[in-house]
Design a protein around this motif. Structure first.
Motif, PDB file in Angstrom:
ATOM      1  N   ALA A   1      -9.608  -0.426   2.677  1.00 24.16           N
ATOM      2  CA  ALA A   1     -10.891  -0.759   3.286  1.00 24.16           C
ATOM      3  C   ALA A   1     -10.986  -2.247   3.575  1.00 24.16           C
ATOM      4  N   VAL A   2     -10.401  -3.068   2.715  1.00 26.89           N
ATOM      5  CA  VAL A   2     -10.452  -4.512   2.886  1.00 26.89           C
ATOM      6  C   VAL A   2      -9.032  -5.037   3.009  1.00 26.89           C
ATOM      7  N   ASN A   3      -8.750  -5.766   4.067  1.00 29.13           N
ATOM      8  CA  ASN A   3      -7.418  -6.327   4.257  1.00 29.13           C
ATOM      9  C   ASN A   3      -7.280  -7.588   3.407  1.00 29.13           C
ATOM     10  N   VAL A   4      -6.819  -7.407   2.181  1.00 31.58           N
ATOM     11  CA  VAL A   4      -6.748  -8.514   1.238  1.00 31.58           C
ATOM     12  C   VAL A   4      -5.851  -9.625   1.752  1.00 31.58           C
ATOM     13  N   LEU A   5      -4.737  -9.241   2.409  1.00 32.61           N
ATOM     14  CA  LEU A   5      -3.812 -10.244   2.918  1.00 32.61           C
ATOM     15  C   LEU A   5      -3.655 -10.089   4.424  1.00 32.61           C
ATOM     16  N   GLU A   6      -4.757 -10.113   5.161  1.00 38.05           N
ATOM     17  CA  GLU A   6      -4.709  -9.963   6.624  1.00 38.05           C
ATOM     18  C   GLU A   6      -3.653 -10.884   7.204  1.00 38.05           C
ATOM     19  N   ASP A   7      -3.683 -12.122   6.801  1.00 40.09           N
ATOM     20  CA  ASP A   7      -2.558 -12.992   7.092  1.00 40.09           C
ATOM     21  C   ASP A   7      -2.259 -13.868   5.891  1.00 40.09           C
ATOM     22  N   GLY A   8      -2.748 -13.440   4.739  1.00 41.47           N
ATOM     23  CA  GLY A   8      -2.442 -14.144   3.505  1.00 41.47           C
ATOM     24  C   GLY A   8      -3.115 -15.493   3.412  1.00 41.47           C
TER      25      GLY A   8
ATOM     26  N   ALA B   1       6.351  -8.293   6.751  1.00 36.19           N
ATOM     27  CA  ALA B   1       6.366  -6.916   6.267  1.00 36.19           C
ATOM     28  C   ALA B   1       5.743  -6.827   4.880  1.00 36.19           C
ATOM     29  N   TYR B   2       6.097  -7.756   4.018  1.00 41.30           N
ATOM     30  CA  TYR B   2       5.549  -7.763   2.652  1.00 41.30           C
ATOM     31  C   TYR B   2       4.036  -7.916   2.656  1.00 41.30           C
ATOM     32  N   ARG B   3       3.543  -8.873   3.411  1.00 39.55           N
ATOM     33  CA  ARG B   3       2.102  -9.158   3.376  1.00 39.55           C
ATOM     34  C   ARG B   3       1.286  -8.033   3.999  1.00 39.55           C
TER      35      ARG B   3
ATOM     36  N   GLU C   1      -2.113  -4.380   2.645  1.00 38.52           N
ATOM     37  CA  GLU C   1      -3.060  -3.610   3.457  1.00 38.52           C
ATOM     38  C   GLU C   1      -2.869  -2.100   3.411  1.00 38.52           C
ATOM     39  N   ILE C   2      -1.641  -1.641   3.228  1.00 35.37           N
ATOM     40  CA  ILE C   2      -1.345  -0.215   3.403  1.00 35.37           C
ATOM     41  C   ILE C   2      -1.310   0.511   2.058  1.00 35.37           C
ATOM     42  N   GLU C   3      -2.323   1.315   1.815  1.00 32.18           N
ATOM     43  CA  GLU C   3      -2.470   1.970   0.514  1.00 32.18           C
ATOM     44  C   GLU C   3      -1.307   2.902   0.198  1.00 32.18           C
ATOM     45  N   ASP C   4      -0.845   3.668   1.184  1.00 31.14           N
ATOM     46  CA  ASP C   4       0.254   4.592   0.935  1.00 31.14           C
ATOM     47  C   ASP C   4       1.514   3.866   0.469  1.00 31.14           C
ATOM     48  N   VAL C   5       1.775   2.691   1.054  1.00 32.48           N
ATOM     49  CA  VAL C   5       2.946   1.910   0.671  1.00 32.48           C
ATOM     50  C   VAL C   5       2.804   1.404  -0.764  1.00 32.48           C
ATOM     51  N   MET C   6       1.612   0.971  -1.117  1.00 34.07           N
ATOM     52  CA  MET C   6       1.375   0.498  -2.486  1.00 34.07           C
ATOM     53  C   MET C   6       1.599   1.614  -3.498  1.00 34.07           C
ATOM     54  N   ARG C   7       1.078   2.791  -3.195  1.00 31.12           N
ATOM     55  CA  ARG C   7       1.169   3.911  -4.133  1.00 31.12           C
ATOM     56  C   ARG C   7       2.597   4.465  -4.245  1.00 31.12           C
ATOM     57  N   SER C   8       3.402   4.265  -3.225  1.00 32.29           N
ATOM     58  CA  SER C   8       4.776   4.766  -3.265  1.00 32.29           C
ATOM     59  C   SER C   8       5.750   3.646  -3.622  1.00 32.29           C
TER      60      SER C   8
ATOM     61  N   ILE D   1      -5.922   0.071  -6.734  1.00 33.83           N
ATOM     62  CA  ILE D   1      -4.869   0.857  -6.119  1.00 33.83           C
ATOM     63  C   ILE D   1      -3.571   0.611  -6.881  1.00 33.83           C
ATOM     64  N   PRO D   2      -2.965   1.632  -7.474  1.00 31.57           N
ATOM     65  CA  PRO D   2      -1.697   1.424  -8.184  1.00 31.57           C
ATOM     66  C   PRO D   2      -0.643   0.814  -7.276  1.00 31.57           C
ATOM     67  N   GLY D   3       0.027  -0.223  -7.765  1.00 28.75           N
ATOM     68  CA  GLY D   3       1.072  -0.864  -6.976  1.00 28.75           C
ATOM     69  C   GLY D   3       0.581  -1.908  -6.003  1.00 28.75           C
ATOM     70  N   ASP D   4      -0.686  -2.352  -6.155  1.00 30.77           N
ATOM     71  CA  ASP D   4      -1.233  -3.338  -5.211  1.00 30.77           C
ATOM     72  C   ASP D   4      -0.938  -4.773  -5.619  1.00 30.77           C
ATOM     73  N   ASP D   5      -0.152  -4.961  -6.684  1.00 30.20           N
ATOM     74  CA  ASP D   5       0.086  -6.311  -7.199  1.00 30.20           C
ATOM     75  C   ASP D   5       1.572  -6.669  -7.226  1.00 30.20           C
ATOM     76  N   VAL D   6       2.339  -6.132  -6.294  1.00 31.20           N
ATOM     77  CA  VAL D   6       3.766  -6.461  -6.202  1.00 31.20           C
ATOM     78  C   VAL D   6       3.918  -7.912  -5.766  1.00 31.20           C
ATOM     79  N   SER D   7       4.650  -8.691  -6.537  1.00 31.54           N
ATOM     80  CA  SER D   7       4.871 -10.090  -6.171  1.00 31.54           C
ATOM     81  C   SER D   7       5.961 -10.170  -5.105  1.00 31.54           C
ATOM     82  N   PHE D   8       6.022 -11.295  -4.402  1.00 29.42           N
ATOM     83  CA  PHE D   8       7.029 -11.453  -3.357  1.00 29.42           C
ATOM     84  C   PHE D   8       8.431 -11.418  -3.952  1.00 29.42           C
ATOM     85  N   GLU D   9       8.613 -12.021  -5.123  1.00 34.04           N
ATOM     86  CA  GLU D   9       9.926 -12.003  -5.762  1.00 34.04           C
ATOM     87  C   GLU D   9      10.328 -10.587  -6.153  1.00 34.04           C
ATOM     88  N   GLU D  10       9.389  -9.787  -6.637  1.00 36.88           N
ATOM     89  CA  GLU D  10       9.692  -8.399  -6.971  1.00 36.88           C
ATOM     90  C   GLU D  10      10.118  -7.618  -5.727  1.00 36.88           C
TER      91      GLU D  10
END
Length: 346
Positions: free
Chosen positions: A37-44, A185-187, A192-199, A220-229
């Motif tokens: 619903a909210v683009n947390v990192l629209e362009d970061g 791609a990461y940002r 923004e994409i819930e399905d990607v976060m959950r998978s 949302i599970p998986g919404d906190d993946v760091s760039f290094e991860e």
């Protein structure tokens, strides 16, 4: 007094709901995934160029300086041909493994009406290019906001029809610096994409970070993946042809040494190169590559630097090797990563 209270309360609630609705609108869909619903990192968060840590500020994202966009495009094509001639990259579809062939043919958009083949690369303006093809081929009378549909791909043709089109149609692709493309791609996908976060996100957190289901209560599970991860995950994918298309190497998606593209456009010269290509395929004069929305702000140079400065040098050195073909084939400077985290051109 009571009526005034209810009026104020209703107004606040209305504004809140309106804001949520506006933030939920997807102006740049990349696929069929469910969007947050909210683009947390629209362009970061845009980094302050004066406060970029661990960085030599003379690092170029392109080795072509002082050239016009036409000269740059011609030079990139010449450099590509030279690199292909000196390497062992596949030169025929027969040289590809079944999975590699499948990936390539599914990424070639076909316009029989204008006789061109376009290799689409996610995170290099591919959605807008697909919308252009929709208009040219009469699938739509205007540029659509929703995900492009009704396109034809080379994978749908017989072997003889594929060969005929490879030999007679105009072929083009657009490329982008691998560092910028991966960050984009990461940002987008993990912001923004819930399905990607959950998978992908949950998988990455379980493998490279810490994942406790109870900590995601209301999130949302998986919404906190760091760039290094994310980078570590990319490095552990053994076969690049099985990568998600949004971060698979361009070499894998488009096989440039095999395809012998007539045009290799650049994301940096997107509109100029797009105009030249549309002219070359004799598109109607009133068909133009769509401009970005006024609110869209591309990832800044400093922001790119900032994100990569957060990643361990060992992973960055492996990343350069993983995407070495995209650097060498499309003439992007191969970065060297110092132990302090500085990056600079070779």
């Amino acid at each position: 007094m009571k009526n005034r209270f209810f009026t104020i309360a209703f107004s606040v609630l209305f504004v809140h709901q309106l804001a949520r609705f506006l933030l939920s609108i997807d102006f740049y869909p990349e696929g069929n995934e469910k969007h947050r619903a909210v683009n947390v990192l629209e362009d970061g968060p845009q980094a302050d160029e004066k406060k970029v840590p661990f960085y030599k500020r003379d690092f170029p994202l392109s080795q072509y300086t002082g050239l016009s966009n036409v000269e740059e495009r011609d030079q990139r094509k010449a450099d590509l041909e030279e690199e292909c001639a000196a390497s062992s990259h596949p030169r025929s579809i027969k040289d590809l493994k079944p999975r590699e062939k499948n990936v390539l043919l599914k990424h070639i958009v076909v316009s029989d009406k204008y006789k061109f083949l376009y290799c689409y690369v996610p995170k290099v303006a591919c959605s807008n290019w697909k919308r252009v093809v929709m208009v040219l081929d009469g699938v739509s009378d205007e540029f659509v906001k929703e995900h492009p549909y009704g396109l034809k791909y080379l994978s749908e043709y017989s072997s003889s029809d594929i060969q005929e089109r490879l030999e007679t149609y105009t072929k083009f692709a657009f490329v982008r610096n691998p560092l910028e493309r991966l960050l984009s791609a990461y940002r987008n996908k993990f912001g923004e994409i819930e399905d990607v976060m959950r998978s992908y996100g949950v998988k990455i957190k379980k493998q490279y970070g810490t994942y406790k289901e109870e900590e995601y209560e209301g999130k949302i599970p998986g919404d906190d993946v760091s760039f290094e991860e994310f980078i570590r995950y990319l490095l552990d994918v053994k076969a690049v042809e099985y990568m998600n298309e949004h971060w698979a190497p361009i070499d894998t998606l488009c096989q440039p040494c095999l395809m012998n593209y007539d045009f290799i456009g650049s994301y940096d010269n997107l509109y100029e190169d797009a105009a030249d290509i549309l002219s070359a395929v004799k598109a109607p004069a009133d068909v133009h590559f769509p401009a970005r929305q006024s609110f869209y702000s591309p990832t800044s140079y400093a922001t790119t630097v900032y994100y990569y400065s957060t990643v361990n040098t060992t992973y960055l050195e492996k990343l350069s090797k993983k995407y070495k073909n995209d650097f060498s084939l499309f003439s992007y400077p191969v970065p060297k990563w110092s132990k302090s985290g500085d990056i600079y051109d070779s």
